[in-house]
Design a protein around this motif. Structure first.
Motif, PDB file in Angstrom:
ATOM      1  N   THR A   1       0.779  -1.144  -0.094  1.00 28.67           N
ATOM      2  CA  THR A   1       0.084   0.152   0.178  1.00 28.67           C
ATOM      3  C   THR A   1       0.896   1.308   0.029  1.00 28.67           C
ATOM      4  OG1 THR A   1      -0.028   0.029   2.360  1.00 28.67           O
ATOM      5  CG2 THR A   1      -1.877  -1.122   1.102  1.00 28.67           C
ATOM      6  N   GLN A   2       2.368   1.023   0.206  1.00 27.47           N
ATOM      7  CA  GLN A   2       2.973   2.495   0.164  1.00 27.47           C
ATOM      8  C   GLN A   2       3.502   2.632  -1.198  1.00 27.47           C
ATOM      9  OE1 GLN A   2       3.370   3.817   2.901  1.00 27.47           O
ATOM     10  NE2 GLN A   2       2.135   2.392   3.954  1.00 27.47           N
ATOM     11  N   ASN A   3       3.300   1.748  -2.224  1.00 26.83           N
ATOM     12  CA  ASN A   3       3.808   1.971  -3.516  1.00 26.83           C
ATOM     13  C   ASN A   3       2.673   1.930  -4.745  1.00 26.83           C
ATOM     14  OD1 ASN A   3       6.692   2.149  -2.911  1.00 26.83           O
ATOM     15  ND2 ASN A   3       6.675  -0.150  -2.368  1.00 26.83           N
ATOM     16  N   LEU A   4       1.612   2.545  -4.171  1.00 27.07           N
ATOM     17  CA  LEU A   4       0.362   2.785  -5.276  1.00 27.07           C
ATOM     18  C   LEU A   4       0.857   3.794  -6.142  1.00 27.07           C
ATOM     19  CD1 LEU A   4      -2.193   2.538  -2.528  1.00 27.07           C
ATOM     20  CD2 LEU A   4      -1.462   0.577  -3.877  1.00 27.07           C
ATOM     21  N   PRO A   5       0.147   3.805  -7.503  1.00 30.31           N
ATOM     22  CA  PRO A   5       0.494   4.722  -8.417  1.00 30.31           C
ATOM     23  C   PRO A   5      -0.223   6.021  -8.171  1.00 30.31           C
ATOM     24  CG  PRO A   5      -0.752   2.761  -9.528  1.00 30.31           C
ATOM     25  CD  PRO A   5      -0.634   2.583  -8.030  1.00 30.31           C
TER      26      PRO A   5
ATOM     27  N   SER B   1      -7.937   8.741  -4.671  1.00 31.29           N
ATOM     28  CA  SER B   1      -7.699   8.924  -3.083  1.00 31.29           C
ATOM     29  C   SER B   1      -8.510   7.952  -2.523  1.00 31.29           C
ATOM     30  CB  SER B   1      -7.698  10.153  -2.627  1.00 31.29           C
ATOM     31  OG  SER B   1      -8.885  10.827  -3.048  1.00 31.29           O
ATOM     32  N   ASP B   2      -9.681   7.897  -2.870  1.00 31.92           N
ATOM     33  CA  ASP B   2     -10.887   7.080  -2.184  1.00 31.92           C
ATOM     34  C   ASP B   2     -10.343   5.573  -2.354  1.00 31.92           C
ATOM     35  OD1 ASP B   2     -11.461   7.361  -5.172  1.00 31.92           O
ATOM     36  OD2 ASP B   2     -13.454   6.201  -4.336  1.00 31.92           O
ATOM     37  N   LEU B   3     -10.001   5.398  -3.772  1.00 31.98           N
ATOM     38  CA  LEU B   3      -9.353   3.890  -3.730  1.00 31.98           C
ATOM     39  C   LEU B   3      -8.210   3.508  -3.013  1.00 31.98           C
ATOM     40  CD1 LEU B   3      -9.523   1.315  -5.355  1.00 31.98           C
ATOM     41  CD2 LEU B   3      -8.211   2.159  -7.193  1.00 31.98           C
ATOM     42  N   ARG B   4      -7.396   4.273  -2.818  1.00 34.21           N
ATOM     43  CA  ARG B   4      -6.305   4.091  -1.769  1.00 34.21           C
ATOM     44  C   ARG B   4      -6.708   3.849  -0.513  1.00 34.21           C
ATOM     45  NH1 ARG B   4      -0.986   6.560  -3.194  1.00 34.21           N
ATOM     46  NH2 ARG B   4      -1.158   7.629  -5.293  1.00 34.21           N
ATOM     47  N   GLU B   5      -7.850   4.558   0.033  1.00 41.14           N
ATOM     48  CA  GLU B   5      -8.001   4.336   1.312  1.00 41.14           C
ATOM     49  C   GLU B   5      -8.915   2.908   1.443  1.00 41.14           C
ATOM     50  OE1 GLU B   5      -7.807   6.117   4.001  1.00 41.14           O
ATOM     51  OE2 GLU B   5      -6.446   7.387   2.796  1.00 41.14           O
ATOM     52  N   ARG B   6      -9.781   2.608   0.250  1.00 40.91           N
ATOM     53  CA  ARG B   6     -10.219   1.263   0.241  1.00 40.91           C
ATOM     54  C   ARG B   6      -9.238   0.031   0.271  1.00 40.91           C
ATOM     55  NH1 ARG B   6     -13.282   0.930  -4.866  1.00 40.91           N
ATOM     56  NH2 ARG B   6     -12.419   2.827  -5.446  1.00 40.91           N
ATOM     57  N   ILE B   7      -7.962   0.248  -0.429  1.00 43.58           N
ATOM     58  CA  ILE B   7      -7.122  -0.461  -0.184  1.00 43.58           C
ATOM     59  C   ILE B   7      -6.458  -0.729   1.015  1.00 43.58           C
ATOM     60  CG2 ILE B   7      -4.950  -1.343  -1.154  1.00 43.58           C
ATOM     61  CD1 ILE B   7      -5.662  -0.171  -4.001  1.00 43.58           C
TER      62      ILE B   7
ATOM     63  N   LYS C   1      -6.440  -4.250   3.543  1.00 47.82           N
ATOM     64  CA  LYS C   1      -5.144  -4.776   4.142  1.00 47.82           C
ATOM     65  C   LYS C   1      -5.289  -4.966   5.768  1.00 47.82           C
ATOM     66  CE  LYS C   1      -0.302  -4.216   4.566  1.00 47.82           C
ATOM     67  NZ  LYS C   1       0.826  -3.390   4.072  1.00 47.82           N
ATOM     68  N   MET C   2      -6.248  -3.950   6.406  1.00 45.75           N
ATOM     69  CA  MET C   2      -6.212  -4.112   7.842  1.00 45.75           C
ATOM     70  C   MET C   2      -7.357  -5.139   8.027  1.00 45.75           C
ATOM     71  SD  MET C   2      -6.363   0.016   8.835  1.00 45.75           S
ATOM     72  CE  MET C   2      -6.783  -0.388  10.446  1.00 45.75           C
ATOM     73  N   ARG C   3      -8.386  -5.112   7.086  1.00 48.78           N
ATOM     74  CA  ARG C   3      -9.283  -6.108   7.558  1.00 48.78           C
ATOM     75  C   ARG C   3      -8.835  -7.647   7.144  1.00 48.78           C
ATOM     76  NH1 ARG C   3     -13.368  -3.732   4.687  1.00 48.78           N
ATOM     77  NH2 ARG C   3     -12.891  -4.997   2.698  1.00 48.78           N
ATOM     78  N   ASN C   4      -8.315  -7.675   5.992  1.00 50.63           N
ATOM     79  CA  ASN C   4      -7.820  -9.284   5.685  1.00 50.63           C
ATOM     80  C   ASN C   4      -6.627  -9.092   4.858  1.00 50.63           C
ATOM     81  OD1 ASN C   4      -7.207 -11.825   4.900  1.00 50.63           O
ATOM     82  ND2 ASN C   4      -9.119 -12.301   4.375  1.00 50.63           N
TER      83      ASN C   4
ATOM     84  N   PRO D   1     -20.055  -6.316  -5.228  1.00 50.88           N
ATOM     85  CA  PRO D   1     -20.185  -6.823  -3.777  1.00 50.88           C
ATOM     86  C   PRO D   1     -18.838  -6.221  -3.188  1.00 50.88           C
ATOM     87  CG  PRO D   1     -19.701  -8.804  -4.922  1.00 50.88           C
ATOM     88  CD  PRO D   1     -19.976  -7.812  -5.906  1.00 50.88           C
ATOM     89  N   ARG D   2     -17.748  -6.337  -3.903  1.00 54.76           N
ATOM     90  CA  ARG D   2     -16.519  -5.776  -3.547  1.00 54.76           C
ATOM     91  C   ARG D   2     -16.012  -4.597  -4.350  1.00 54.76           C
ATOM     92  NH1 ARG D   2     -16.018 -11.540  -3.096  1.00 54.76           N
ATOM     93  NH2 ARG D   2     -15.519 -12.246  -0.776  1.00 54.76           N
ATOM     94  N   SER D   3     -14.845  -4.064  -3.967  1.00 57.04           N
ATOM     95  CA  SER D   3     -14.346  -2.833  -4.583  1.00 57.04           C
ATOM     96  C   SER D   3     -13.272  -3.467  -5.681  1.00 57.04           C
ATOM     97  CB  SER D   3     -13.287  -2.053  -3.727  1.00 57.04           C
ATOM     98  OG  SER D   3     -14.005  -1.538  -2.654  1.00 57.04           O
ATOM     99  N   GLY D   4     -13.707  -4.626  -6.282  1.00 54.12           N
ATOM    100  CA  GLY D   4     -12.970  -4.911  -7.486  1.00 54.12           C
ATOM    101  C   GLY D   4     -13.164  -6.387  -7.759  1.00 54.12           C
ATOM    102  N   PHE D   5     -12.413  -7.089  -8.532  1.00 55.85           N
ATOM    103  CA  PHE D   5     -12.581  -8.242  -9.159  1.00 55.85           C
ATOM    104  C   PHE D   5     -11.571  -9.116  -8.177  1.00 55.85           C
ATOM    105  CE2 PHE D   5     -13.329  -5.662 -12.870  1.00 55.85           C
ATOM    106  CZ  PHE D   5     -14.276  -5.884 -13.271  1.00 55.85           C
ATOM    107  N   PRO D   6     -12.203 -10.077  -7.525  1.00 53.12           N
ATOM    108  CA  PRO D   6     -11.212 -11.030  -6.572  1.00 53.12           C
ATOM    109  C   PRO D   6     -10.254 -11.771  -7.284  1.00 53.12           C
ATOM    110  CG  PRO D   6     -13.396 -11.001  -6.090  1.00 53.12           C
ATOM    111  CD  PRO D   6     -13.618 -10.260  -7.212  1.00 53.12           C
ATOM    112  N   GLY D   7      -9.064 -11.987  -6.875  1.00 50.22           N
ATOM    113  CA  GLY D   7      -7.777 -12.616  -7.518  1.00 50.22           C
ATOM    114  C   GLY D   7      -8.119 -14.034  -7.684  1.00 50.22           C
TER     115      GLY D   7
END
Length: 322
Positions: free
Chosen positions: A207-211, A216-222, A226-229, A258-264
């Protein structure tokens, strides 16, 4: 003694009428010809073409059989950068405008008029039809691959030969029974990535090397993920925002279902039985009414390049709710 010249005189054949000439062409009783050829002549030419086309068909069949030996029915011969579609997935949206405006990307409707917004909800119903599971064990379940789908989660991918299911209930309120919120002036737009065989996303695990151009809201979601899981960082993130300053003001609040993106765990795509592309529903909670809003959505992974002109990694559409 002078040689005597023998003079021969030839008389032209008698003139025949059209019907008489045609009758003789069909069958000449004096020469035994049928359609201008004798039986032996017909036999020779038919034998020639029989051998010619037989050899030609055999050669074509042999080449086709040899070609099929080089194909794999489960995987394309040319993959990733060697293929025509390359290794950078595109992003698509649904519902699409009517076929009469095939080049348009405008979603425009009047929420107070059921006959006006029903086109969009029915288009989503049709698009999501393949995602609706039939009863397990039935012929319909076998035909659409439902029997090969299993529940997946972060850290729990599908086993070999199986595919991850897509649970439409988790997209609420972006559901058919609620008209995908179109009648509430809060439309849902579904996003999907193009399928590229064997493509594996490179996730933003740090999370420290994001583009620098990441919203900014996506940065917060990421960071929250990370804190959650920490396993949730294995996601192709999605962001939608207005293209211009006026669009940013008019777009209003957005939720991702249901999430902020496509699960891996849906990747890589390997043509597994029953595979369904993952979806993200973008719920526009309060877009400004009677105003055209230009929207750009992007998919985020380290190996996704954004190119608006080539439509790689992002998608553009306009939204207007009256």
């Amino acid at each position: 003694m002078e040689d005597k010249k023998v003079e021969q005189y030839y008389s032209p054949p008698p003139k025949l009428g059209k019907w008489e000439g045609f009758r003789i062409f069909l069958y000449n009783s004096e020469t035994g010809q049928f359609l201008g050829r004798t039986g032996a002549s017909w036999a020779k030419i038919l034998l020639f073409y029989l051998i010619f086309y037989g050899v030609l068909s055999g050669f074509f069949g042999a080449m086709l059989a040899l070609f099929y030996q080089t194909l794999d029915y489960n995987a394309p011969k040319w993959q990733m950068d060697k293929s025509l579609i390359g290794s950078n997935p595109g992003l698509g949206f649904r519902p699409m405008p009517p076929e009469s405006n095939v080049e348009s990307t405008l979603i425009w409707y009047k929420a107070s008029d059921k006959g006006n917004f029903v086109h969009w909800s029915r288009a989503l119903d049709k698009f999501l039809e393949v995602y609706k599971p039939p009863k397990p064990g039935t012929a319909a379940a076998a035909s659409n691959g439902q029997d090969h789908r299993v529940h997946c989660d972060y850290g729990k991918p599908a086993p070999p030969g199986k595919s991850c299911e897509v649970d439409l209930q988790k997209f609420s309120p972006c559901s058919s029974d609620k008209n995908y919120m179109y009648d509430q002036y809060q439309p849902c737009i579904f996003l999907k990535l193009n399928k590229i065989f064997g493509w594996q996303p490179e996730f933003y695990n740090d999370t420290q090397n994001l583009p620098s151009n990441m919203p900014s809201d996506l940065r917060e979601r990421i960071k929250t993920a990370k804190m959650r899981n920490p396993e949730e960082l294995k996601t192709i993130w999605v962001s939608c925002e207005g293209e211009n300053p006026a669009d940013v003001e008019n777009i209003g609040a957005i939720q991702y279902k249901p999430r902020s993106g496509f699960p891996g765990f849906y990747f890589p795509y390997a043509n597994s039985p029953g595979y369904l592309s993952p979806l993200v529903a973008v719920w526009f909670e309060s877009p400004k009414r009677n105003v055209l809003i230009n929207i750009e959505c992007k998919a985020w992974a380290r190996n996704i390049i954004h190119d608006r002109v080539e439509r790689r990694g992002s998608v553009h559409f306009e939204l207007m709710v009256d």
